[in-house]
Write a protein that holds these residues in place. Sequence first.
Motif, PDB file in Angstrom:
ATOM      1  N   GLU A 110       0.637  -1.249   0.062  1.00 40.40           N
ATOM      2  CA  GLU A 110      -0.016  -0.029  -0.199  1.00 40.40           C
ATOM      3  C   GLU A 110       0.683   1.370  -0.113  1.00 40.40           C
ATOM      4  O   GLU A 110       0.325   2.271   0.520  1.00 40.40           O
ATOM      5  CB  GLU A 110      -0.876  -0.087   1.087  1.00 40.40           C
ATOM      6  N   ARG A 111       2.016   1.084  -0.533  1.00 42.08           N
ATOM      7  CA  ARG A 111       2.815   2.325  -0.543  1.00 42.08           C
ATOM      8  C   ARG A 111       2.533   3.228  -1.266  1.00 42.08           C
ATOM      9  O   ARG A 111       2.597   4.516  -0.906  1.00 42.08           O
ATOM     10  CB  ARG A 111       4.219   1.863  -0.974  1.00 42.08           C
ATOM     11  N   ASN A 112       1.809   3.092  -2.482  1.00 41.16           N
ATOM     12  CA  ASN A 112       1.418   4.166  -3.308  1.00 41.16           C
ATOM     13  C   ASN A 112      -0.191   4.473  -2.756  1.00 41.16           C
ATOM     14  O   ASN A 112      -0.816   5.793  -3.149  1.00 41.16           O
ATOM     15  CB  ASN A 112       1.294   3.972  -4.592  1.00 41.16           C
ATOM     16  N   ALA A 113      -0.932   3.754  -2.252  1.00 42.75           N
ATOM     17  CA  ALA A 113      -2.402   3.946  -1.909  1.00 42.75           C
ATOM     18  C   ALA A 113      -2.588   4.687  -0.611  1.00 42.75           C
ATOM     19  O   ALA A 113      -3.582   5.095  -0.367  1.00 42.75           O
ATOM     20  CB  ALA A 113      -3.046   2.457  -2.245  1.00 42.75           C
ATOM     21  N   ARG A 114      -1.650   4.629   0.268  1.00 45.58           N
ATOM     22  CA  ARG A 114      -1.735   5.000   1.736  1.00 45.58           C
ATOM     23  C   ARG A 114      -1.928   6.604   1.553  1.00 45.58           C
ATOM     24  O   ARG A 114      -0.874   7.097   1.531  1.00 45.58           O
ATOM     25  CB  ARG A 114      -0.676   4.274   2.368  1.00 45.58           C
ATOM     26  N   PRO A 115      -2.861   7.011   2.236  1.00 40.25           N
ATOM     27  CA  PRO A 115      -2.989   8.613   2.446  1.00 40.25           C
ATOM     28  C   PRO A 115      -1.947   8.801   3.595  1.00 40.25           C
ATOM     29  O   PRO A 115      -1.644   8.241   4.321  1.00 40.25           O
ATOM     30  CB  PRO A 115      -4.382   8.815   2.801  1.00 40.25           C
ATOM     31  N   LYS A 116      -1.545  10.239   3.396  1.00 38.22           N
ATOM     32  CA  LYS A 116      -0.739  10.886   4.376  1.00 38.22           C
ATOM     33  C   LYS A 116      -1.471  10.959   5.852  1.00 38.22           C
ATOM     34  O   LYS A 116      -2.438  11.130   5.998  1.00 38.22           O
ATOM     35  CB  LYS A 116      -0.445  12.395   4.060  1.00 38.22           C
ATOM     36  N   LEU A 117      -0.555  10.341   6.961  1.00 39.52           N
ATOM     37  CA  LEU A 117      -1.016  10.339   8.178  1.00 39.52           C
ATOM     38  C   LEU A 117      -0.946  11.381   8.893  1.00 39.52           C
ATOM     39  O   LEU A 117       0.175  12.119   9.142  1.00 39.52           O
ATOM     40  CB  LEU A 117      -0.242   9.182   8.769  1.00 39.52           C
ATOM     41  N   THR A 118      -2.056  12.438   9.048  1.00 41.53           N
ATOM     42  CA  THR A 118      -2.021  13.635   9.656  1.00 41.53           C
ATOM     43  C   THR A 118      -2.293  13.451  11.282  1.00 41.53           C
ATOM     44  O   THR A 118      -2.635  12.305  11.630  1.00 41.53           O
ATOM     45  CB  THR A 118      -3.365  14.509   9.180  1.00 41.53           C
ATOM     46  N   PHE A 119      -2.054  14.173  12.015  1.00 38.26           N
ATOM     47  CA  PHE A 119      -2.259  14.234  13.499  1.00 38.26           C
ATOM     48  C   PHE A 119      -3.723  13.990  13.665  1.00 38.26           C
ATOM     49  O   PHE A 119      -4.078  13.029  14.801  1.00 38.26           O
ATOM     50  CB  PHE A 119      -1.722  15.794  14.280  1.00 38.26           C
ATOM     51  N   SER A 120      -4.809  14.557  13.217  1.00 31.77           N
ATOM     52  CA  SER A 120      -6.090  14.113  13.499  1.00 31.77           C
ATOM     53  C   SER A 120      -6.340  12.788  13.157  1.00 31.77           C
ATOM     54  O   SER A 120      -7.231  12.330  13.556  1.00 31.77           O
ATOM     55  CB  SER A 120      -6.813  15.301  12.965  1.00 31.77           C
ATOM     56  N   LEU A 121      -5.944  12.381  11.945  1.00 37.66           N
ATOM     57  CA  LEU A 121      -6.094  11.134  11.591  1.00 37.66           C
ATOM     58  C   LEU A 121      -5.550   9.978  12.485  1.00 37.66           C
ATOM     59  O   LEU A 121      -6.219   8.992  12.800  1.00 37.66           O
ATOM     60  CB  LEU A 121      -5.571  10.799  10.257  1.00 37.66           C
ATOM     61  N   PHE A 122      -4.086  10.449  12.861  1.00 35.49           N
ATOM     62  CA  PHE A 122      -3.618   9.453  13.875  1.00 35.49           C
ATOM     63  C   PHE A 122      -4.322   9.292  15.322  1.00 35.49           C
ATOM     64  O   PHE A 122      -4.676   8.346  15.957  1.00 35.49           O
ATOM     65  CB  PHE A 122      -2.410   9.990  14.245  1.00 35.49           C
ATOM     66  N   MET A 123      -5.001  10.451  15.715  1.00 35.75           N
ATOM     67  CA  MET A 123      -5.889  10.411  17.012  1.00 35.75           C
ATOM     68  C   MET A 123      -7.165   9.626  16.891  1.00 35.75           C
ATOM     69  O   MET A 123      -7.693   8.846  17.695  1.00 35.75           O
ATOM     70  CB  MET A 123      -6.136  12.040  17.630  1.00 35.75           C
ATOM     71  N   GLU A 124      -7.650   9.696  15.382  1.00 36.84           N
ATOM     72  CA  GLU A 124      -8.795   8.876  15.316  1.00 36.84           C
ATOM     73  C   GLU A 124      -8.451   7.416  15.142  1.00 36.84           C
ATOM     74  O   GLU A 124      -9.139   6.530  15.758  1.00 36.84           O
ATOM     75  CB  GLU A 124      -9.210   9.481  13.784  1.00 36.84           C
ATOM     76  N   ILE A 125      -7.262   7.216  14.837  1.00 39.69           N
ATOM     77  CA  ILE A 125      -6.632   5.734  14.759  1.00 39.69           C
ATOM     78  C   ILE A 125      -6.645   5.157  16.200  1.00 39.69           C
ATOM     79  O   ILE A 125      -6.672   4.351  16.693  1.00 39.69           O
ATOM     80  CB  ILE A 125      -5.411   5.476  13.924  1.00 39.69           C
ATOM     81  N   PHE A 126      -6.120   6.212  16.763  1.00 39.77           N
ATOM     82  CA  PHE A 126      -5.728   6.156  18.504  1.00 39.77           C
ATOM     83  C   PHE A 126      -7.178   5.840  19.062  1.00 39.77           C
ATOM     84  O   PHE A 126      -7.015   4.740  19.961  1.00 39.77           O
ATOM     85  CB  PHE A 126      -5.068   7.090  19.235  1.00 39.77           C
ATOM     86  N   VAL A 127      -8.101   6.505  18.761  1.00 41.52           N
ATOM     87  CA  VAL A 127      -9.494   6.121  19.674  1.00 41.52           C
ATOM     88  C   VAL A 127      -9.901   4.668  19.127  1.00 41.52           C
ATOM     89  O   VAL A 127     -10.554   3.771  19.694  1.00 41.52           O
ATOM     90  CB  VAL A 127     -10.433   7.189  19.324  1.00 41.52           C
ATOM     91  N   LEU A 128      -9.918   4.562  17.615  1.00 37.07           N
ATOM     92  CA  LEU A 128     -10.248   3.232  16.775  1.00 37.07           C
ATOM     93  C   LEU A 128      -9.569   2.031  17.582  1.00 37.07           C
ATOM     94  O   LEU A 128     -10.181   1.452  17.906  1.00 37.07           O
ATOM     95  CB  LEU A 128      -9.917   3.475  15.314  1.00 37.07           C
ATOM     96  N   SER A 129      -8.363   2.071  17.952  1.00 37.74           N
ATOM     97  CA  SER A 129      -7.534   1.382  18.642  1.00 37.74           C
ATOM     98  C   SER A 129      -8.036   0.755  20.120  1.00 37.74           C
ATOM     99  O   SER A 129      -7.855  -0.196  20.401  1.00 37.74           O
ATOM    100  CB  SER A 129      -6.122   1.620  18.571  1.00 37.74           C
TER     101      SER A 129
END
Length: 327
Positions: free
Chosen positions: A68-87
């Motif tokens: 997914e090297r080319n398909a993966r979107p840029k990981l922003t801080f807000s997106l990381f926090m969303e993944i943090f809550v999702l985890s």
Amino acid sequence: MEQKRCSFVTKCRDFKPHLLMVLVQFGYSFLYLITNASFDHGMNPFVYVTYRHILAAVLMFPFAYFLERNARPKLTFSLFMEIFVLSLLGVSLTINMHFASLKYTNPTFIVAMLNTIPTLTFVIAVAFRFELLDLRNSRGIAKVLGTLISLAGALIIALYKGNLMRNLWRPLIHIPGKSAAINESWLKGSLLTVLSCVTWSIWYIMQAATLKRYPAQLSLVTWMSFVGAAQSAVFTVIVEHNRSAWTIGLNIDLWSTIYGGIVVACLITYVLLWCTEKKGPVFVTMFNPLSTILVAFVAYFILGEKLYLGRSIYNHHWYVLATVGQK
């Protein structure tokens, strides 16, 4: 001939999510049995969750990085926090509560209560407009009826037993020393199970929203495994002060961790994300009743667990009605 073959391939493609979700329920059913045996052997549930997701993160990382090297979107801080809550909802909080409850109850009860998840998910999805509800057509009415049947079935299985069915033979696998602990802490286990069902339902809804912003399933599974393992490790260090709990040998504890890490945390989580993206969170949860039947069958015929006539009869009819209704 060629046209018939194309038609068959098309139908198989259309039913691919259905077949995958059936396989997921088989995988979950074996998970409950092997982890039940591991926890009775002495494995700490919090250590188990931490280890299995560390293993999952390590195994998934190279696939996510290269595929997914080319398909993966840029990981922003807000997106990381969303993944943090999702985890937190999908790994550290929910799964820790879920497996902690397994120490105080039994696999049949837990998978029966998991059937409240389709109801909770449907209600939350409709409330947040992830699922459209139209009561003017038969499909919308069927969804509502299926939801009510699922809720009624979960309550009946939890509260109504019926006559005790006599075991036909001695259990093929015997797990000693659990009945006393179950009787003493059943209320605690039930509460943990209910709370885990609520947070799990929220997780199904939230991952559908996250996939729209981060449409890279392999990378999302890797991030959730890594962050969830870190969260679980911090929690385990706080509540578990015995260092020997982190040591596992070449026994059921190791095999349950490997199975949980590879099959469940890696493969099943990826399938769940894929099916959620294709069919939605309500579709994914409607297959949960199948694992109730599978676990009850194995627990009765192999482990010698008590099975009640009321639950066994209702399991079959409820699964058929709830599944048809949710479709």
